[in-house]
Design an enzyme around this catalytic site. Structure first.
Site, PDB file in Angstrom:
ATOM      1  N   GLY A   1       0.819  -1.288   0.094  1.00  0.00           N
ATOM      2  CA  GLY A   1       0.130  -0.032  -0.077  1.00  0.00           C
ATOM      3  C   GLY A   1       0.706   1.339   0.099  1.00  0.00           C
ATOM      4  N   THR A   2       1.911   1.379   0.809  1.00  0.00           N
ATOM      5  CA  THR A   2       2.690   2.750   0.895  1.00  0.00           C
ATOM      6  C   THR A   2       3.430   2.929  -0.364  1.00  0.00           C
ATOM      7  OG1 THR A   2       3.011   1.987   3.255  1.00  0.00           O
ATOM      8  CG2 THR A   2       4.541   3.626   2.246  1.00  0.00           C
TER       9      THR A   2
ATOM     10  N   CYS B   1       2.253   5.878  16.164  1.00  0.00           N
ATOM     11  CA  CYS B   1       2.832   6.336  17.275  1.00  0.00           C
ATOM     12  C   CYS B   1       4.501   6.875  16.646  1.00  0.00           C
ATOM     13  CB  CYS B   1       2.879   5.170  18.214  1.00  0.00           C
ATOM     14  SG  CYS B   1       4.163   5.342  19.551  1.00  0.00           S
TER      15      CYS B   1
ATOM     16  N   THR C   1      12.972  -6.773 -10.487  1.00  0.00           N
ATOM     17  CA  THR C   1      12.427  -8.251 -10.746  1.00  0.00           C
ATOM     18  C   THR C   1      11.163  -8.595 -10.254  1.00  0.00           C
ATOM     19  OG1 THR C   1      14.778  -8.853 -11.059  1.00  0.00           O
ATOM     20  CG2 THR C   1      13.310 -10.503 -10.485  1.00  0.00           C
TER      21      THR C   1
HETATM   22  N1  PLP Z   1      -3.466   2.970   3.132  1.00  0.00           N
HETATM   23  C1  PLP Z   1      -3.926   2.588   4.466  1.00  0.00           C
HETATM   24  C2  PLP Z   1      -5.330   3.200   4.405  1.00  0.00           C
HETATM   25  C3  PLP Z   1      -3.434   1.734   5.644  1.00  0.00           C
HETATM   26  O1  PLP Z   1      -4.427   1.010   6.257  1.00  0.00           O
HETATM   27  C4  PLP Z   1      -2.257   1.158   5.308  1.00  0.00           C
HETATM   28  C5  PLP Z   1      -1.752  -0.037   6.300  1.00  0.00           C
HETATM   29  O2  PLP Z   1      -2.006   0.277   7.447  1.00  0.00           O
HETATM   30  C6  PLP Z   1      -1.508   1.493   4.200  1.00  0.00           C
HETATM   31  C7  PLP Z   1      -2.216   2.340   3.396  1.00  0.00           C
HETATM   32  C8  PLP Z   1      -0.100   1.068   4.017  1.00  0.00           C
HETATM   33  O3  PLP Z   1      -0.171  -0.183   3.391  1.00  0.00           O
HETATM   34  P1  PLP Z   1       1.045  -1.204   3.501  1.00  0.00           P
HETATM   35  O4  PLP Z   1       1.343  -1.624   4.904  1.00  0.00           O
HETATM   36  O5  PLP Z   1       0.748  -2.387   2.638  1.00  0.00           O
HETATM   37  O6  PLP Z   1       2.400  -0.453   2.898  1.00  0.00           O
END
Ligand code: PLP
Length: 390
Positions: A69-70, A330, A242
């Site tokens: 997600g990040t 935190c 990769t």
């Molecule tokens: N976006 C939201 C709404 C999330 O809840 C999270 C994870 O807590 C992320 C992004 C980040 O995802 P990842 O842990 O796969 O990097």
């Protein structure tokens, strides 16, 4: 016995995802190699892409695999900002909700500092829903200067579903692309990429019963995205590196199953959640259920316990084997009041007493029962500690 009530942080892998991942761990082959082993890995990746595309109703070519997600959020925000500004240098504004995850807020801070982006965070109401009038006013002030709009599908702390249809309608009047962080939404509520009208959507493996460290950015083919990483040109040259075929196979199995079972899953989990909220409020009179009653993730129960520090309560529950979250990050070990709750109009004192219980596919009535038994005494001790600490 551990009572796990933190599925929004990460949820256990589905057996089918473990099987799909493990099967590929025993094979060798780089998906970019031309020999038979390479072609096998490539086939696994392309089948996974098709299965993710079927589950989310997008085209396979629109799925860009990432590390989670990040990365998907960073790629969407920076990549779309850069390409839109390259097309027209006046496009320097980015509009986002004030309740985004740090995976959105922090890249926006960086874009403001390093790239001169003008970031406008749009407020929310007391339930955490975006203020659409404020978004409209911000767009209409000067639509030609907006590079993109980013509004999450569902909030990770309070579970509120955002009014994405309306956001897309407002932005599309001016042909402004919309990105949505759907990390918490996929598998919990219906997510249909084509129908939603968004241009880019982030998802993450470990939130849907897949592995850690893998995710995807679904991005419309017509939308140019500038790459963050340069190298072998994998993933349409948008995301070099990769390709992790085993992780992608695990991700695809999890996305496919979680989306397929979403209706029954949501129905079951929301019954457990409603029971949890009702009984916790009976056990602790004065506990407040936050967020939206109707527009909400099925597994999210966010409550505040006035007079308590959420962190103390979390540790007291943990000592009894009950795992939950305060919902907020935190930083450097110092608990900060949640930016989400502050944006919703909470005072710092009220925001400190927050706890998030999040249910998922392994949750049972016994988990709820254990929490209901423990919460009263834990709140009493946390309140006493908070009085002593004054
Ligand atoms: N976006 C939201 C709404 C999330 O809840 C999270 C994870 O807590 C992320 C992004 C980040 O995802 P990842 O842990 O796969 O990097």
């Amino acid at each position: 016995m551990t009572v796990y009530l933190d599925h929004a942080a990460t949820t256990p892998m589905l057996p089918e995802a473990i099987a799909a991942l493990s099967a590929q761990l025993t094979t060798t082959g780089n998906a970019s190699s031309l020999h038979a082993s390479g072609r096998h890995a490539r086939r696994i990746v392309e089948e996974s892409r098709e299965s993710v595309a079927r589950a989310l109703n997008c085209r396979p070519g629109e799925v860009v695999f990432t590390s989670g997600g990040t990365e998907s959020d960073n790629l969407a925000l920076k990549g779309i900002f850069w390409s839109r500004r390259a097309e027209d240098p006046r496009r320097t504004r980015i509009l986002a909700s004030a309740v985004e995850h740090h995976a959105v807020l922090d890249p926006l801070d960086w874009l403001a500092e390093a790239e001169g982006a003008e970031v406008e965070l749009i407020g929310v109401d007391h339930a955490g829903r975006l203020d659409l009038d404020a978004l409209r006013a911000s767009i209409e002030r000067d639509p030609g200067t907006v590079a993109l709009v980013s509004v999450m599908w569902a909030n990770n702390e309070v579970g509120t579903l955002e009014p994405l249809d309306e956001v897309v309608a407002l932005a599309s009047e001016h042909r402004i692309p919309v990105h949505t962080d759907a990390v918490q939404a996929v598998g919990s509520v219906p997510v249909d990429f084509a129908r939603s009208g968004v241009d880019a959507l982030s998802l993450s493996g470990h939130k849907v019963g897949g592995p850690f460290g893998v995710g995807a950015l679904v991005v419309r083919r017509e939308l140019a995205v500038t790459a963050l990483m340069h190298g072998g040109g994998q993933e349409r040259d948008i995301r070099s590196g990769t390709i992790d075929a085993p992780a992608i196979a695990g991700l695809a199995a999890a996305v496919e199953l979680s989306v397929k079972h979403q209706p029954e899953h949501s129905a079951r989990v929301s019954v457990l959640r409603d029971d949890l909220v009702r009984r916790v409020q009976e056990a602790v009179p004065g506990a407040i259920y936050n967020g939206s009653a109707g527009q909400r993730l099925p597994g999210n129960a966010h409550l505040t316990f006035p007079g308590c520090e959420g962190d103390s309560l979390l540790m007291l529950l943990d000592a009894r084997g009950i795992e939950c979250s305060t919902g907020s990050a935190c930083s450097a070990g110092v608990p900060q009041p949640s930016h989400v709750l502050l944006a919703m109009g909470f005072t710092e004192a009220d925001a400190r007493g927050a706890l998030r219980f999040s249910l998922g596919h392994t949750s049972t009535a016994a988990d709820v029962e254990a929490l209901v038994q423990a919460i009263g005494p834990c709140v009493e001790r946390a309140r006493a500690a908070s009085v002593r600490g004054r």
